[in-house]
Design an enzyme around this catalytic site. Structure first.
Site, PDB file in Angstrom:
ATOM      1  N   LYS A  79      -2.938  41.317  -3.032  1.00 18.46           N
ATOM      2  CA  LYS A  79      -3.594  41.375  -4.553  1.00 18.46           C
ATOM      3  C   LYS A  79      -3.498  42.656  -4.948  1.00 18.46           C
ATOM      4  CE  LYS A  79      -6.671  38.967  -7.529  1.00 18.46           C
ATOM      5  NZ  LYS A  79      -7.531  37.959  -7.907  1.00 18.46           N
TER       6      LYS A  79
ATOM      7  N   ASP B  69       1.581  35.788  -4.166  1.00 15.59           N
ATOM      8  CA  ASP B  69       1.214  35.030  -5.489  1.00 15.59           C
ATOM      9  C   ASP B  69       1.840  35.465  -6.578  1.00 15.59           C
ATOM     10  OD1 ASP B  69      -0.602  34.476  -7.676  1.00 15.59           O
ATOM     11  OD2 ASP B  69      -2.112  33.527  -6.356  1.00 15.59           O
TER      12      ASP B  69
ATOM     13  N   ASP C  35      -1.015  27.892  -7.212  1.00 18.82           N
ATOM     14  CA  ASP C  35      -2.404  28.408  -7.393  1.00 18.82           C
ATOM     15  C   ASP C  35      -2.487  28.560  -8.766  1.00 18.82           C
ATOM     16  OD1 ASP C  35      -4.711  29.769  -6.911  1.00 18.82           O
ATOM     17  OD2 ASP C  35      -3.953  31.321  -5.917  1.00 18.82           O
TER      18      ASP C  35
HETATM   19  C1  RNT Z   1      -6.916  34.775  -5.698  1.00 18.02           C
HETATM   20  C2  RNT Z   1      -5.974  34.324  -4.969  1.00 18.02           C
HETATM   21  C3  RNT Z   1      -6.543  33.087  -4.125  1.00 18.02           C
HETATM   22  C4  RNT Z   1      -7.146  31.942  -5.066  1.00 18.02           C
HETATM   23  C5  RNT Z   1      -7.311  30.727  -4.086  1.00 18.02           C
HETATM   24  C6  RNT Z   1      -8.514  29.980  -4.597  1.00 18.02           C
HETATM   25  O1  RNT Z   1      -6.631  35.846  -6.610  1.00 18.02           O
HETATM   26  O2  RNT Z   1      -4.894  34.058  -5.629  1.00 18.02           O
HETATM   27  O3  RNT Z   1      -5.285  32.563  -3.440  1.00 18.02           O
HETATM   28  O4  RNT Z   1      -6.650  31.666  -6.123  1.00 18.02           O
HETATM   29  O5  RNT Z   1      -7.575  31.007  -2.870  1.00 18.02           O
HETATM   30 ZN    ZN Z   2      -3.112  32.837  -4.549  1.00 13.55          ZN
END
Ligand code: RNT
Ligand code: ZN
Length: 417
Positions: free
Chosen positions: A229, A260, A327
């Protein structure tokens, strides 16, 4: 929808695609088989059932639409309703905070499958695969936003045990459902403001993760993933598990890397990272999301980036190397519709990727004919995907137009909560 009209549309679409060398039935079968994991946390704004009444960790669900699921039974009913609106192989992605505690004194460091019995039997009886996530947020044992990389050894110990338990739980899910259970590690660990010792937390994080993964487990049943992240709300300046950290960890430890689509600079795309990452890591998990100006977790729409992601997966034959999960969490609209819209879009984009005349497009590229490549890419956008999609829904017993179901469920169920 008039069934005859759908059948006519399908006949036309088959002809149209055949002229481009595309076998529609084969494409539908291919797109249908790719598992897409539905994130349980869209249904209750990521609150869970193991004690928290609000969300922490630098993530936020905004909105106040009526009908949030308040109990596991309500959430499962909502999930079933949404799943009924989505064709294809759908899994369920669970977070540890959705435990239904088997004893009042059990905490996340001691969870076993007994604390997920209802989820496991629900999934097994429906033939639904389960993915799993340890929950490193919304809990009193968090040290601010730190967990596995906290300076406090007692905090680290608690969360290391939680990580170990999570793999054990996932292994049981895999055995009971007969489908692999991907375990995703995302920790919010990081600072609001400039970190002075960026190494210290990373050393602790690496040691904690190594300890969690030390016990051998069959990772074909329980693929273990680390999610990177860029920043969180209140964690703007430094995150321990950044992109470079997670990629390096996954490569050196033979782990899955979770990308993500909300976790990068706004002009960076996950689709552009797939083949680059898969050149060096065995498998990737996707958290398909949609950031609007920040990691806002808006509902996944049928946009260019979603299509590019699915094109990358299918055109490169990455189905077995990429676990697709969604997500996002939008509390401002009907939560079941939010699920259905995002899941249908993911499946639709998979179908579009399978239907696209990719051989012709790639052929033009090989020949250096970039004009033809662009012309084919642009024509592809308006091929009769919709007609194939409607026929696909019809044959899977899924409504083509689903908002009637949503309205009925709002009236009969959500409005009574
Ligand atoms: C958070 C991440 C993570 C969460 C979930 C709930 O920024 O994206 O994956 O959104 O695990
Ligand atoms: Zn995520």
């Amino acid at each position: 929808m008039d069934e005859k009209a759908i059948l006519r549309g399908y006949d036309y679409a088959k002809e149209r695609y055949a002229a481009l060398g595309v076998d529609v039935d084969a494409a539908v079968a291919r797109a249908d088989a790719v598992p897409v994991s539905m994130h349980c946390w869209q249904g209750d704004d990521v609150v869970g059932f193991d004690g928290a009444d609000s969300l922490s960790g630098g993530i936020a669900a905004t909105g106040n639409f009526p009908g949030r699921a308040r109990t596991p039974a309500e959430l499962r009913a909502d999930i079933e309703t949404a799943m009924g609106l989505v064709p294809g192989a759908t899994k369920l992605n669970l977070h540890a905070c959705y435990a239904e505690k088997s004893r009042p004194d059990v905490d996340r460091d001691g969870y076993t499958t007994a604390d997920f019995e209802n989820w496991a039997s629900w999934a097994a009886s429906r033939g639904v695969g389960l993915d799993f996530n340890p929950t490193f947020f919304s809990h009193p044992k968090m040290d601010g936003n730190f967990s596995l990389s906290s300076f406090d050894p007692a905090v680290r110990r608690f969360w290391i045990e939680h990580g170990k338990r999570s793999r054990e739980i996932a292994l049981d899910f895999a055995k009971r459902t007969g489908k692999p259970s991907v375990v995703n590690f995302w920790m919010p660990d990081g600072y609001k403001d400039t970190c002075a010792d960026t190494v210290a937390h990373r050393e602790r994080m690496t040691a904690s993760l190594d300890e969690i993964f030390a016990a051998p487990v069959d990772e074909t049943l329980v693929p273990c993933a680390l999610e990177s992240k860029l920043f969180g709300v209140g964690i703007e300046s430094y995150t321990v598990v950044s992109h470079e950290y997670a990629l390096g960890y996954a490569i050196t430890r033979n782990k899955v890397y979770t990308l993500d689509s909300g976790h990068f600079h706004p002009t960076e795309t996950v689709s552009a990272k797939l083949s680059a990452t898969l050149a060096f890591v065995g498998q990737v998990q996707l958290h398909v999301s949609r950031g609007v100006r920040w990691d806002s977790d808006h509902v996944v729409t049928f946009d260019d980036e979603l299509q590019r992601i699915m094109d990358e997966i299918l055109w490169n034959g990455f189905e077995k190397r990429v676990f697709i999960g969604l997500d996002y969490f939008d509390a401002s609209i009907d939560r079941i519709a939010a699920w259905a819209i995002g899941l249908r879009n993911a499946r639709k984009a998979l179908l579009s990727a399978a239907l696209a005349p990719s051989a012709a497009i790639r052929g033009a590229e090989r020949e250096g004919n970039h004009t033809l490549r662009l012309a084919l890419q642009e024509d592809r956008r308006t091929l009769p995907l919709g007609a194939v999609w409607e026929h696909y829904c019809l044959t899977r017993g899924v409504p083509v137009e689903f908002m009637d179901t949503i309205a009925r469920y709002e009236r009969d169920v959500l409005s009574k909560r």
